[in-house]
Motif scaffolding. Structure first.
Motif, PDB file in Angstrom:
ATOM      1  N   LEU B 180      73.448  40.473 -44.086  1.00 42.22           N
ATOM      2  CA  LEU B 180      72.543  39.983 -45.134  1.00 42.22           C
ATOM      3  C   LEU B 180      73.289  39.605 -46.405  1.00 42.22           C
ATOM      4  CD1 LEU B 180      69.536  42.468 -44.873  1.00 42.22           C
ATOM      5  CD2 LEU B 180      69.838  40.241 -43.801  1.00 42.22           C
ATOM      6  N   LEU B 181      74.385  40.311 -46.682  1.00 45.06           N
ATOM      7  CA  LEU B 181      75.126  40.043 -47.920  1.00 45.06           C
ATOM      8  C   LEU B 181      76.101  38.889 -47.782  1.00 45.06           C
ATOM      9  CD1 LEU B 181      76.080  43.616 -49.185  1.00 45.06           C
ATOM     10  CD2 LEU B 181      74.071  42.242 -49.735  1.00 45.06           C
ATOM     11  N   THR B 183      76.729  36.316 -45.219  1.00 42.34           N
ATOM     12  CA  THR B 183      76.646  34.994 -44.599  1.00 42.34           C
ATOM     13  C   THR B 183      76.623  33.915 -45.678  1.00 42.34           C
ATOM     14  OG1 THR B 183      74.259  35.192 -44.543  1.00 42.34           O
ATOM     15  CG2 THR B 183      75.420  35.687 -42.493  1.00 42.34           C
ATOM     16  N   GLN B 184      76.769  32.665 -45.244  1.00 38.72           N
ATOM     17  CA  GLN B 184      76.879  31.592 -46.232  1.00 38.72           C
ATOM     18  C   GLN B 184      75.584  31.371 -47.002  1.00 38.72           C
ATOM     19  OE1 GLN B 184      78.676  28.484 -43.774  1.00 38.72           O
ATOM     20  NE2 GLN B 184      80.470  28.665 -45.092  1.00 38.72           N
ATOM     21  N   LEU B 187      73.180  37.114 -49.747  1.00 42.59           N
ATOM     22  CA  LEU B 187      72.931  37.496 -51.139  1.00 42.59           C
ATOM     23  C   LEU B 187      74.103  37.142 -52.055  1.00 42.59           C
ATOM     24  CD1 LEU B 187      70.510  38.778 -52.519  1.00 42.59           C
ATOM     25  CD2 LEU B 187      71.710  40.956 -52.438  1.00 42.59           C
ATOM     26  N   LEU B 188      75.332  37.344 -51.581  1.00 39.10           N
ATOM     27  CA  LEU B 188      76.496  37.051 -52.428  1.00 39.10           C
ATOM     28  C   LEU B 188      76.601  35.555 -52.701  1.00 39.10           C
ATOM     29  CD1 LEU B 188      79.330  39.466 -51.255  1.00 39.10           C
ATOM     30  CD2 LEU B 188      77.656  39.715 -53.088  1.00 39.10           C
ATOM     31  N   ALA B 189      76.323  34.741 -51.669  1.00 33.46           N
ATOM     32  CA  ALA B 189      76.355  33.295 -51.863  1.00 33.46           C
ATOM     33  C   ALA B 189      75.297  32.868 -52.874  1.00 33.46           C
ATOM     34  CB  ALA B 189      76.138  32.584 -50.526  1.00 33.46           C
ATOM     35  N   ARG B 190      74.111  33.530 -52.797  1.00 34.03           N
ATOM     36  CA  ARG B 190      73.038  33.210 -53.751  1.00 34.03           C
ATOM     37  C   ARG B 190      73.439  33.574 -55.178  1.00 34.03           C
ATOM     38  NH1 ARG B 190      67.619  34.016 -50.408  1.00 34.03           N
ATOM     39  NH2 ARG B 190      68.491  33.583 -48.364  1.00 34.03           N
ATOM     40  N   LEU B 191      74.110  34.750 -55.298  1.00 35.24           N
ATOM     41  CA  LEU B 191      74.578  35.152 -56.631  1.00 35.24           C
ATOM     42  C   LEU B 191      75.599  34.161 -57.155  1.00 35.24           C
ATOM     43  CD1 LEU B 191      74.899  39.025 -56.210  1.00 35.24           C
ATOM     44  CD2 LEU B 191      73.358  37.800 -57.754  1.00 35.24           C
ATOM     45  N   HIS B 193      75.782  31.048 -56.413  1.00 41.97           N
ATOM     46  CA  HIS B 193      75.044  29.841 -56.792  1.00 41.97           C
ATOM     47  C   HIS B 193      74.414  30.009 -58.172  1.00 41.97           C
ATOM     48  CE1 HIS B 193      72.498  26.281 -56.133  1.00 41.97           C
ATOM     49  NE2 HIS B 193      71.590  26.963 -56.812  1.00 41.97           N
ATOM     50  N   GLN B 194      73.826  31.196 -58.371  1.00 44.53           N
ATOM     51  CA  GLN B 194      73.191  31.514 -59.643  1.00 44.53           C
ATOM     52  C   GLN B 194      74.195  31.429 -60.793  1.00 44.53           C
ATOM     53  OE1 GLN B 194      69.277  32.203 -60.599  1.00 44.53           O
ATOM     54  NE2 GLN B 194      70.086  32.018 -58.628  1.00 44.53           N
ATOM     55  N   LEU B 198      78.883  27.527 -56.982  1.00 43.39           N
ATOM     56  CA  LEU B 198      78.778  26.628 -55.828  1.00 43.39           C
ATOM     57  C   LEU B 198      77.396  25.984 -55.781  1.00 43.39           C
ATOM     58  CD1 LEU B 198      76.999  28.441 -53.623  1.00 43.39           C
ATOM     59  CD2 LEU B 198      79.220  29.492 -53.239  1.00 43.39           C
ATOM     60  N   GLU B 199      77.331  24.823 -55.107  1.00 49.96           N
ATOM     61  CA  GLU B 199      76.082  24.083 -54.996  1.00 49.96           C
ATOM     62  C   GLU B 199      75.426  24.338 -53.649  1.00 49.96           C
ATOM     63  OE1 GLU B 199      74.816  21.517 -57.285  1.00 49.96           O
ATOM     64  OE2 GLU B 199      76.076  22.754 -58.602  1.00 49.96           O
ATOM     65  N   GLN B 200      76.237  24.229 -52.610  1.00 49.68           N
ATOM     66  CA  GLN B 200      75.732  24.316 -51.232  1.00 49.68           C
ATOM     67  C   GLN B 200      76.199  25.613 -50.570  1.00 49.68           C
ATOM     68  OE1 GLN B 200      73.703  22.111 -49.650  1.00 49.68           O
ATOM     69  NE2 GLN B 200      73.546  21.140 -51.669  1.00 49.68           N
ATOM     70  N   PRO B 201      75.384  26.156 -49.638  1.00 50.79           N
ATOM     71  CA  PRO B 201      75.807  27.370 -48.923  1.00 50.79           C
ATOM     72  C   PRO B 201      77.165  27.214 -48.247  1.00 50.79           C
ATOM     73  CG  PRO B 201      73.532  26.840 -48.385  1.00 50.79           C
ATOM     74  CD  PRO B 201      74.044  25.728 -49.250  1.00 50.79           C
TER      75      PRO B 201
END
Lengths: 267, 347
Positions: B180-181, B183-184, B187-191, B193-194, B198-201
């Motif tokens: 859950l944390l 993958t592309q 949660l870490l990728a979302r953070l 992005h925030q 980065l723009e894309q997963p």
């Protein structure tokens, strides 16, 4: 500065430990939650509803896992307690060999052992049966139980037993009224953690149970590999529940001076 | 034949032949004193099993060493039958030596097959890399956390409790959490992005199902740091701070106090837990199977894939691989033990 450093280190520690668990709690209640949202766009109990439906087999698996673990603990106590007592209290010729033999299953990969023994289990009709799975769970569980209990017995004084016997108590009464109450805290920890050893078994159950004996990790595994997040998270939380309960029950005894932890330092 | 002897021995632990317990005495006997008991009839069981006692040396059976081995017998039986039996049957299968199905000439060809296969070495290197990285990182971080938690501060008890949390959690649950944390779209990728990194997963590094199995190592770290850390913490609390204070008055700086005072004290516990962790990681396969690539993957996964292959000819090879894994683990453990003994002698 020092305080700031410690504060940030503690924060990293707490976040690192809790994040993998907390994100599963959130995911299990997420209806839809797409990149890049930090919070689910929609909440829901779809995963939990699926878990409760009979088609998910979670109920059966939960029952099987619990029954397996309880049987394993019972057998480990009956078989392991006398051996642990001897290893903790007595010195005898060949003790080193016995200790080596009993701890060896903790170091040799269980996978190797069960791949070898599978053919014998098939031959003697133990494969695909509950009892067969119990037996292979004993391979990692029994050494673990004996190891922990022998360190409990290493700090055990036999004087009270001798007094009881002198006063006319038979061995059974001596065990029930003297030995058991004395070793009880250590025994509880050993039993709970032996329960967890069996509870966490995956490959032993898969190979020897042959898909006939379905346990909880066998439900969880496919959900993880299919990255079916919500379902995996929900099953995880069911799977983790007894572990957390046991931690809360034992956290007092698990601390610095515990016998269970002490045993590890002395292997 | 064996059972009655056991029963006999057990009975006479409580009541040697020719004696009676106080409860058996009648009131007049008690009044007369203990002397009159001398002539009393031997206890019934002693008579019943007398023949066996004659054949087997009775004193030997009552001896402590007999009782010791009697108490060890059930546990040893289980371990010899299931564990030693499993290893030896596996060894037999790896050598094509299985008299029960008519294979009677052992051959080493399966060993030759795997040992001449370059894929085997790719797997071996990957396995060693994962096991060593996880173990060493876990040891270092465990020391760091233990040093952090040894002192009292506000909330230190709660933090210590949280630190223990991964201990009873099954590895599979930790793996589910890491997915859950990491993958592309995790949660870490979302953070990231925030934070605008980065723009894309797909700009997020591949940490799951990748060749270097970052997620696998993180699962092991999450599980094993508390395990080693609690042992280190227990040692630290047992030792106290006196040695360090003495070293400090003698002019040792922070690093010297750690290197020459604390580390030697921590070494025995560190080595033992390190060995346990290494042996576990080297031989376990659920997590690399879940979070690694299909090929190459660690040795236990390769062995398991060969074992469940529909082509039954692969089975002896999987057994041979299992034996090789076992030998490697034992050799490395021996090296570690020898190393720890040398350190202890120097200390």
């Amino acid at each position: 500065m020092n305080r700031f450093l410690r504060g940030s280190a503690v924060t990293i520690l707490i976040v690192g430990v809790l994040l993998p668990i907390l994100s599963q709690v959130i995911w299990s209640f997420a209806g839809s939650w797409f990149f890049p949202a930090l919070w689910p766009q929609q909440w829901g109990v779809k995963a939990w509803r699926y878990l409760l439906s009979p088609s998910s087999q979670v109920g059966v698996a939960l029952w099987n896992s619990a029954l397996l673990a309880c049987t394993v603990v019972g057998l480990a106590v009956i078989i392991g307690l006398p051996a642990a007592r001897v290893l903790g209290l007595h010195h005898f010729r060949g003790k080193q060999w016995v200790t080596w033999l009993i701890t060896a299953p903790l170091f040799v990969p269980t996978l190797v052992v069960i791949m070898g023994i599978h053919i014998l289990f098939i031959r003697y009709n133990l494969a695909d049966t509950f009892m067969g799975v119990v037996l292979v769970h004993l391979i990692p569980a029994l050494p673990y139980f004996i190891l922990v209990m022998s360190s409990v017995f290493a700090n055990y004084a036999t004087e009270f037993e001798e007094t009881a016997r002198t006063l006319g108590a038979d061995p059974l009464r001596t065990f029930w009224y003297i030995t058991l109450p004395t070793i009880f805290p250590g025994l509880t920890v050993a039993m709970l953690f032996t329960f967890l050893v069996s509870w966490s078994q995956y490959i032993t159950t898969v190979l020897i149970g042959g898909g006939r004996v379905v346990s909880l990790p066998m439900i969880l595994f496919p959900f993880i590999s299919a990255t079916s997040h919500a379902n995996a998270a929900a099953v995880s939380l069911v799977f983790i529940f007894p572990a957390i309960l046991i931690l809360i029950l034992t956290s007092r005894t698990l601390g610095a001076s515990s016998d269970a932890m002490g045993s590890i330092g002395r292997v | 034949m064996f059972l009655p002897i056991c029963v006999n021995v057990w009975l006479h632990r409580s009541r040697p032949p020719g004696t009676r317990s106080l409860a058996d005495l009648s009131a007049p006997e008690l009044a007369e004193g203990v002397e009159s008991v001398e002539g009393a009839e031997p206890h019934v069981e002693a008579v019943k099993f007398a023949p066996f006692v004659k054949i087997f040396d009775y004193q030997m059976l009552r001896s402590e060493s007999f009782r010791i081995w009697l108490m060890l017998a059930p546990a040893l039986a289980i371990i010899v039958l299931l564990f030693v039996g499993g290893v030896f049957v596996g060894l037999g299968q790896s050598l094509d030596y299985m008299p029960i199905i008519g294979l009677e000439t052992p051959t080493a060809r399966h060993y030759l097959n795997i040992l001449t296969d370059p894929d085997f070495y790719t797997s071996l290197v990957l396995t060693l890399y994962i096991a060593l990285t996880s173990t060493l990182l876990a040891m270092v971080l465990a020391i760091a956390v233990a040093l952090l938690l040894r002192r009292h501060f506000t909330g230190s008890r709660i933090v210590t409790f949280i630190f223990q949390l991964p201990l009873p959690v099954p590895h599979l649950v930790a793996a589910a959490g890491m997915v859950l944390l990491l993958t592309q779209s995790g949660l870490l990728a979302r953070l990231a992005h925030q934070a605008g990194w980065l723009e894309q997963p797909n700009q997020f590094p591949v940490l799951v199902f990748d060749r270097w199995q970052v997620a696998t190592i993180l699962v092991y770290l999450w599980k094993e740091i508390p395990f080693i850390g609690l042992v280190v913490l227990a040692t630290l609390k047992g030792v106290g701070q006196e040695y360090e204070e003495i070293a400090q008055t003698l002019g040792a700086n922070r690093w010297q106090r750690f290197r020459y005072v604390l580390l030697p004290l921590l070494m025995p516990g560190l080595i033992t837990t390190g060995i346990i962790v290494f042996a576990y990681v080297f031989g376990s396969f659920e997590i690399p199977l879940l979070l690694g690539q299909r090929y190459p993957n660690v040795l236990p996964v390769t062995a398991y894939r060969a074992y469940i292959d529909p082509d039954l000819n692969q089975r002896p090879e999987s057994m041979a691989m299992g034996m090789v894994i076992t030998v490697i683990v034992i050799v490395l453990l021996n090296l570690a033990l020898r190393f720890s003994r040398r350190i202890r002698q120097e200390g």
